[in-house]
Design an enzyme around this catalytic site. Structure first.
Site, PDB file in Angstrom:
ATOM      1  CB  SER A 195      31.276  40.812  38.707  1.00 49.66           C
ATOM      2  OG  SER A 195      30.397  41.778  39.464  1.00 49.66           O
TER       3      SER A 195
ATOM      4  CG  ASP B 280      33.312  40.939  42.740  1.00 46.72           C
ATOM      5  OD1 ASP B 280      34.317  39.642  41.568  1.00 46.72           O
ATOM      6  OD2 ASP B 280      33.599  41.516  42.773  1.00 46.72           O
TER       7      ASP B 280
END
Length: 413
Positions: A82, A241
């Site tokens: 991320s 994610d």
């Protein structure tokens, strides 16, 4: 390969090849593997967690300390999630130029830190995405729009296959179809249950890998890789994610095959604060349960690597690799407290450089997890915090790697 096509209607994400009816992981068994980087006398591995631009900026401070300590030329593995993947991608993009400049701290500042600070403090990525939402009325998804903006802001159109081979750049997402970590690297992409596919000829950009790594559920749709033929996949990988699986980025480099590498771990993830946590019962409780699961997984990985570091300290400085089960390295989180009355090297580090863990009255660990515009002073405080933590970790546990503090010039606040 895109984020527009939904998974097949008969796909049930929990029915995973990794945790399916047999309750045992089923490795693909394919023989393709990532290329190993060139050797180094004392290789370094780096893992950078998620946490929005808070994680990106503090990660760049971590990298800056590696340059100060003369360890950046030995970097061979860089794993990220991320917001940490934004920093990892920026470092990968600048790597050839950094090598030409001798991997100096000044080169890191000029080629990596300052461009990111200038961009993040002058414009809002979130607002840029909102202004571009009209593009998603067609086949483009919000995640593809995120990749496009990341490309424009940071990555200059570079493809995965063109990343420098001196380092294994590992950008991690979570595969909802298989339930395991999905990695994008320079030469291959995939996970251990689907198998790996070469990047050559795919046109996969670094920006899409970072976007998949940062595609927070709810805010961004999944990236569906329906244009590649994975040797053991029964359904296309569906990626979100990477922090939903492993927000530390550690899994990529925590096996015994990497125990020769000195490991730097930075956790810039969000904190779970005790006390009242919302008003709407169902939403409140689901959000809190999700936060507890994240905290548990991160704590377990942190505890495991710290135990391995403790085993590795016995062998450090003897010229031998750590014994089986041990690792050498340092781990820090933005909220880490190093003792004021610690070892002599740590006391010297504190005397030479102030900690500066707050900005505008707020602990830097509590900066919101956002991809929004941040004050320039806050950006520099986060860079400094990452730099300071890496130095304090070395001073406390491996002072032989830290140069004389008189020779260091910290990132400017």
């Amino acid at each position: 390969m895109n984020a527009a096509k939904p998974p097949a209607e008969d796909t049930w994400f929990v029915d995973s090849p990794a945790v399916g009816t047999g309750l045992r992981a089923r490795p693909c068994g394919d023989t393709l593997r990532p290329a190993e980087p060139p050797g180094a006398a004392d290789p370094v591995a780096l893992t950078l967690s998620g946490g929005g631009f808070r994680a990106t900026l503090s990660a760049l401070g971590f990298v800056r300390l590696l340059a100060d300590a003369g360890l950046l030329p030995s970097l061979r593995y860089a794993s990220s999630v991320s917001g940490g993947s934004v920093a990892n991608g920026c470092l990968a993009t600048a790597w050839p130029a950094l090598r030409e400049r001798g991997y100096t701290a000044g080169a890191v500042d000029e080629l990596v830190v300052e461009p990111v600070v200038e961009r993040v403090s002058s414009r809002s990525l979130k607002r840029s995405l909102v202004r571009g939402l009209w593009r998603t009325l067609g086949p483009m998804t919000r995640t593809e729009l995120l990749a496009k903006r990341l490309d424009e802001w940071f990555f200059d159109g570079i493809e995965l296959k063109d990343l420098d081979p001196e380092v294994r750049w590992i950008l991690n997402a979570a595969n909802l179809t298989t339930g395991v970590r999905f990695a994008f690297e320079r030469d291959v992409f995939g996970d251990y249950t689907t198998g790996l596919v070469p990047t050559s000829g795919t046109g996969l950009k670094l920006s899409l890998a970072v976007a998949a790594s940062a595609a927070v559920p709810g805010a961004f749709p999944a990236v569906v890789l329906d244009g590649a033929h994975f040797p053991c996949a029964t359904h296309a990988p569906v990626l979100l994610d990477g922090g939903t699986y492993d927000n530390t980025g550690l899994e990529a480099v925590d096996s015994e095959r990497y125990r020769h590498a000195f490991l730097f771990v930075l956790n810039s993830g969000g904190l779970l604060r005790p006390g009242p946590y919302g008003r709407v019962p169902v939403i409140r409780d689901l959000a809190r349960a999700n936060s507890l699961l994240y905290r548990q997984s991160t704590a377990l990985r942190t505890r495991a690597i710290v135990e391995r570091f403790q085993l590795g300290q016995r062998a450090d400085g003897q010229g031998d690799p750590p014994p089986p089960g041990a690792r050498r390295g340092v781990l820090a989180g933005l909220s880490t407290d190093f003792p004021a009355d610690g070892s002599e090297p740590l006391r010297r580090w504190r005397e030479a450089f102030g900690e500066h863990r707050h900005f505008d009255g707020r602990d830097l660990a509590l900066v919101p997890t956002v991809f929004d515009r941040l004050d320039a002073g806050l950006c520099r405080a986060l860079v400094y915090r990452g730099w300071w933590l890496a130095g304090a970790g070395l001073a406390a546990f491996h002072p032989q790697y830290l140069p004389d503090t008189a020779s260091l010039v910290p990132p400017r606040l």
